[in-house]
Structures are given as C-alpha cells and as structure tokens.
Design a protein around this motif. Structure first.
Motif, PDB file in Angstrom:
ATOM      1  N   TYR A 255       3.243  13.230   2.389  1.00 30.28           N
ATOM      2  CA  TYR A 255       2.905  11.817   2.311  1.00 30.28           C
ATOM      3  C   TYR A 255       2.510  11.472   0.880  1.00 30.28           C
ATOM      4  CZ  TYR A 255       2.502  11.909   7.462  1.00 30.28           C
ATOM      5  OH  TYR A 255       2.723  12.043   8.814  1.00 30.28           O
ATOM      6  N   GLY A 256       3.169  10.464   0.307  1.00 30.05           N
ATOM      7  CA  GLY A 256       2.821  10.024  -1.035  1.00 30.05           C
ATOM      8  C   GLY A 256       3.132  11.085  -2.074  1.00 30.05           C
ATOM      9  N   LYS A 257       2.245  11.196  -3.077  1.00 26.31           N
ATOM     10  CA  LYS A 257       2.451  12.154  -4.165  1.00 26.31           C
ATOM     11  C   LYS A 257       2.052  13.574  -3.773  1.00 26.31           C
ATOM     12  CE  LYS A 257       1.596   8.651  -7.732  1.00 26.31           C
ATOM     13  NZ  LYS A 257       0.719   8.258  -8.878  1.00 26.31           N
ATOM     14  N   TYR A 318       9.334  13.666  -0.017  1.00 26.70           N
ATOM     15  CA  TYR A 318       8.135  12.853  -0.191  1.00 26.70           C
ATOM     16  C   TYR A 318       8.341  11.502   0.487  1.00 26.70           C
ATOM     17  CZ  TYR A 318       6.646  16.369  -3.533  1.00 26.70           C
ATOM     18  OH  TYR A 318       6.268  17.552  -4.116  1.00 26.70           O
ATOM     19  N   LEU A 319       7.389  11.156   1.405  1.00 27.07           N
ATOM     20  CA  LEU A 319       7.473   9.913   2.162  1.00 27.07           C
ATOM     21  C   LEU A 319       6.393   8.934   1.711  1.00 27.07           C
ATOM     22  CD1 LEU A 319       7.829  11.271   5.825  1.00 27.07           C
ATOM     23  CD2 LEU A 319       9.656  10.875   4.149  1.00 27.07           C
ATOM     24  N   GLU A 320       6.564   7.672   2.068  1.00 27.29           N
ATOM     25  CA  GLU A 320       5.501   6.687   1.861  1.00 27.29           C
ATOM     26  C   GLU A 320       4.272   7.108   2.664  1.00 27.29           C
ATOM     27  OE1 GLU A 320       4.509   1.967   2.766  1.00 27.29           O
ATOM     28  OE2 GLU A 320       6.507   2.783   3.175  1.00 27.29           O
ATOM     29  N   ASN A 321       3.109   7.031   2.055  1.00 32.89           N
ATOM     30  CA  ASN A 321       1.886   7.466   2.725  1.00 32.89           C
ATOM     31  C   ASN A 321       1.407   6.395   3.701  1.00 32.89           C
ATOM     32  OD1 ASN A 321      -0.529   8.592   3.497  1.00 32.89           O
ATOM     33  ND2 ASN A 321      -1.270   8.996   1.438  1.00 32.89           N
ATOM     34  N   PRO A 322       1.325   6.707   5.011  1.00 30.88           N
ATOM     35  CA  PRO A 322       0.854   5.716   5.979  1.00 30.88           C
ATOM     36  C   PRO A 322      -0.662   5.539   5.965  1.00 30.88           C
ATOM     37  CG  PRO A 322       1.293   7.782   7.087  1.00 30.88           C
ATOM     38  CD  PRO A 322       1.709   7.983   5.658  1.00 30.88           C
ATOM     39  N   TRP A 324      -4.551   5.160   4.112  1.00 37.14           N
ATOM     40  CA  TRP A 324      -5.221   4.605   2.942  1.00 37.14           C
ATOM     41  C   TRP A 324      -6.118   5.710   2.388  1.00 37.14           C
ATOM     42  CZ3 TRP A 324      -9.738   3.969   0.481  1.00 37.14           C
ATOM     43  CH2 TRP A 324      -9.783   3.038  -0.555  1.00 37.14           C
ATOM     44  N   GLU A 327      -4.514   9.485  -3.635  1.00 42.46           N
ATOM     45  CA  GLU A 327      -3.509  10.543  -3.602  1.00 42.46           C
ATOM     46  C   GLU A 327      -3.685  11.551  -4.731  1.00 42.46           C
ATOM     47  OE1 GLU A 327       0.406   9.032  -3.114  1.00 42.46           O
ATOM     48  OE2 GLU A 327      -0.126   7.770  -1.426  1.00 42.46           O
ATOM     49  N   LYS A 377      -0.235   3.327  10.857  1.00 43.77           N
ATOM     50  CA  LYS A 377      -0.482   2.945   9.467  1.00 43.77           C
ATOM     51  C   LYS A 377      -1.891   2.365   9.329  1.00 43.77           C
ATOM     52  CE  LYS A 377       4.215   2.123   7.799  1.00 43.77           C
ATOM     53  NZ  LYS A 377       5.098   1.189   7.044  1.00 43.77           N
TER      54      LYS A 377
END
Length: 384
Positions: A255-257, A318-322, A324, A327, A377
């Motif tokens: 997720y994310g970076k 690497y996916l969009e981080n659901p 909050w 990162e 999310k």
C-alpha cells in the motif's frame, strides 16, 4: 496461578491459554464467539481450519490431561462476568476480549460505534468486576503499539518524563491513534491507569505490535488445537497477505510507498510475554506498560524479505493506500521491559522458512482471492 483468559477462543487468546496451562497454571477461558460471527458477516474464513471451542478444550484434555473450564458469554453482560469471576476466582485476568481490527472499525458508523461500545464498555465492566470482587486480581490487558501512532520522537515504554516551562513531570506517553479501533485501546489505557490511581488496581498494559505466525509448541500437538490464520483485508495482516500472494504466484501488494514501519513479534513470543507478565505481576496501584515487540519493519522491507526468502520468483506491486497514515516516518520504540524479564525473541526470517511458507503451501487451496484486496477506505464514511 489461576488465570482467566477473556477472548480465549481467539487467535491469541487460545494459544495463550494452552501455553499457560502447559506451564502449570490453572486456566479458564471466556468468550462470546464474536470473532467467528465476523467471519460470517464478511464471508471470510481462517486459512487454517479451526475447531469450535468445545472440541479444542476436549482435545487439550486428551493430549495434556489438563482441564480448561469454559465460560460462554459477553463482557457487556456485567452480571455474567461477575458470576464467572466469582466462580473461577482468578488471580490474574488476561483481557483479549475485544474487536481487534482497525479496518472493521472503519467500515461505517455502525461498525465504529459497535467497536467503541464493545471494547470500552466491556473493559470498564472488567475493571469494576476486579475492583468489587477482588482488587488483588492482576489485570493484563492487550493494548496495541497503534495507540502511539508514528510520532517524530522516540516512543517510550508507556510513560514519558517531560519538562515544560521549567517544571518536570512523569506522564502517560501522548497517543495519536490511527483508527476508531486504536482509539478504543487508548480509552482503555486511560481508564485502567485511572483505576490504578484511584482504586489501587494492579495492571499491565501490553502495547503489542503486529503478531505473525500460527503455531506454538502446544498447538502443534494436535490439529484440533490449531489457532486462526487470517489473511483477508479486514482481519488479516500484511505479512500473511504477502506470504499467500508469494505462494500463489501473485504480486505482493504494497500500500502506497511502503514506508509505513511497525513493530512485530512471533506468536510464540506473544504467549511467552503473557506468561512473563502473569508470573511477574504489577504492584498494587501500578499501571505498568510493556511495548510488546521484538523487531520493526517497513511494509516495503516485509515485501522484500518475503521475496528474498521465498523459494521462487516474486514480484512486488504498489497500490493506492486505502488507509490514512504517514507512509514515511521516524520510528524508534523502546521495548526493554519484557526482555529484562527473560524474553528470548524469535526472528521473522526464521519463522518464514520454518512455518509460514509450509502452512500456506498446505492450505493455499482455501484462499479466496477476492479477500486479499482492500475493501475499506479510511477517507470514506461509508464503504461498499
């Protein structure tokens, strides 16, 4: 010692009960089976098949000769809880009996309210049961490293010495929870510290990192003693997801970076931490905090470790981080208390090879691929 394990049918509660029983303690378990109902609600299941509690208890008696009494009921039912405490007369209560998933608490208003009510009120009932029935009972409460968040300073072990405008004080370490679930743990910690301060309770708050692994010395004695292996996007851990994806030849989904860093520990270290806490109780009036972790990894490091260790080609996506969350952040945690009591940690790199890869390989036919991808999310008040 007589120990009552709340949430004793769960992923950690069950192997903890077995470990303590095997170490000579008289153990009882209490559960309302909510965790099994979450599976029904979400259409998910443990990767490793698990038996119902009656079968588990009977199997343990068969292989060990030791009884584990069961109390089936809800911590929100104070009358039931009081009866169980009076009947079993525990010297220590281990409290695992809460909704434990951050994503579950973030699904929508209903799940957030349920999590807050179930966890905070249930814990208050436990506190009052101790205070009114036997104030000598040592409460060992499962907290979470998620209470602290990711501050840009070192994370101390529960307490911090501060100086402000020329004056000094010792205070609870500031909390910055990352979900409605994590906030319940913050509320629990504050409530328990208050109980220690005004009632003279004795309590140990175990701020636990992410637990990995599925086998302990006791659970391997019979397949009926197995504990859960969660991999779905709501209750599963990132490491379990990575191991399954590697075994199925799927890309590891970061997720994310992937710079999110967390403390982690082996399930065998978890049950041993509980034994050490029980056998070395806090003093009356003491709110003792242990940061229960042995190593820390970023999500990217976990993915790379799985890729490097798995006996086959592994790709990382690497996916969009659901969620909050920061990162990339500073993360340095003090965790000396349990080591000073004698904890001898296992290493993740060893556990991957010794048990995690074989467990997943044996059960990969049970994987529901849709459950591996995020469905909740943080930025949405209502998730599909």
């Amino acid at each position: 010692m007589r120990v009552l394990v709340l949430g004793g049918d769960g992923y950690l509660g069950w192997p903890t009960a077995l470990h303590l029983s095997d170490c000579g303690h008289e153990v009882a378990v209490l559960d309302n089976f909510a965790r099994r109902r979450y599976d029904e609600e979400l259409g998910s299941q443990s990767l490793v098949p698990i038996e119902d509690l009656k079968v588990r208890v009977a199997a343990w008696k068969e292989v060990s000769g030791k009884e584990i009494p069961m109390y089936v009921g809800d911590l929100l039912d104070a009358d039931f809880l009081y009866r169980a405490v009076r009947e079993f007369e525990p010297e220590a209560i281990i409290h695992f009996g809460e909704q434990r998933a951050a994503p579950y608490s973030m699904i929508d208003r209903e799940h957030a309210v349920y999590t807050q009510h179930n966890n905070v009120i249930g814990n208050l009932n436990v506190m009052y049961a101790i205070a009114e029935i036997n104030p000598e009972i040592h409460l060992v409460k499962l907290g979470t490293m998620g209470e602290y968040g990711t501050p840009n300073i070192d994370i101390e072990e529960g307490w911090i010495e501060i100086e402000h405008n020329g004056r000094k004080d010792r205070m609870l370490y500031p909390k910055k929870a990352g979900s409605f679930y994590h906030l319940t743990k913050v509320h629990d910690s504050h409530n328990i510290e208050f109980g220690c301060r005004i009632w003279g309770m004795r309590a140990t708050d175990l701020n636990q990192g992410i637990v990995y692994g599925q086998q302990t010395e006791q659970t391997t004695r019979d397949p009926r003693l197995a504990t859960r292996f969660d991999y779905d996007a709501v209750f599963g851990t990132v490491l379990n997801r990575f191991v399954i994806q590697a075994a199925l030849g799927q890309p590891l989904t970061v997720y994310g970076k992937g710079g999110q860093t967390r403390g982690m520990l082996d399930i065998r270290d978890t049950v041993e931490c509980l034994r050490l806490a029980v056998e070395n109780p806090a003093e009356r009036g003491e709110f003792r905090v242990f940061n229960q972790m042995t190593e820390s990894f970023s999500v990217k490091q976990l993915a790379e470790l799985v890729a490097d260790t798995y006996p086959g080609p592994v790709q990382i996506d690497y996916l969009e981080n659901p969620r909050w969350e920061l990162e990339e952040h500073y993360y340095n945690v003090k965790h000396t208390g349990l080591l000073e009591l004698g904890l001898k940690p296992h290493l993740l790199s060893d556990t991957l090879i010794e048990s995690l890869f074989p467990i997943v390989e044996e059960n990969k036919h049970r994987v529901d691929m849709e459950k591996l991808f995020p469905s909740v999310k943080w930025s949405s008040a209502k998730n599909a």
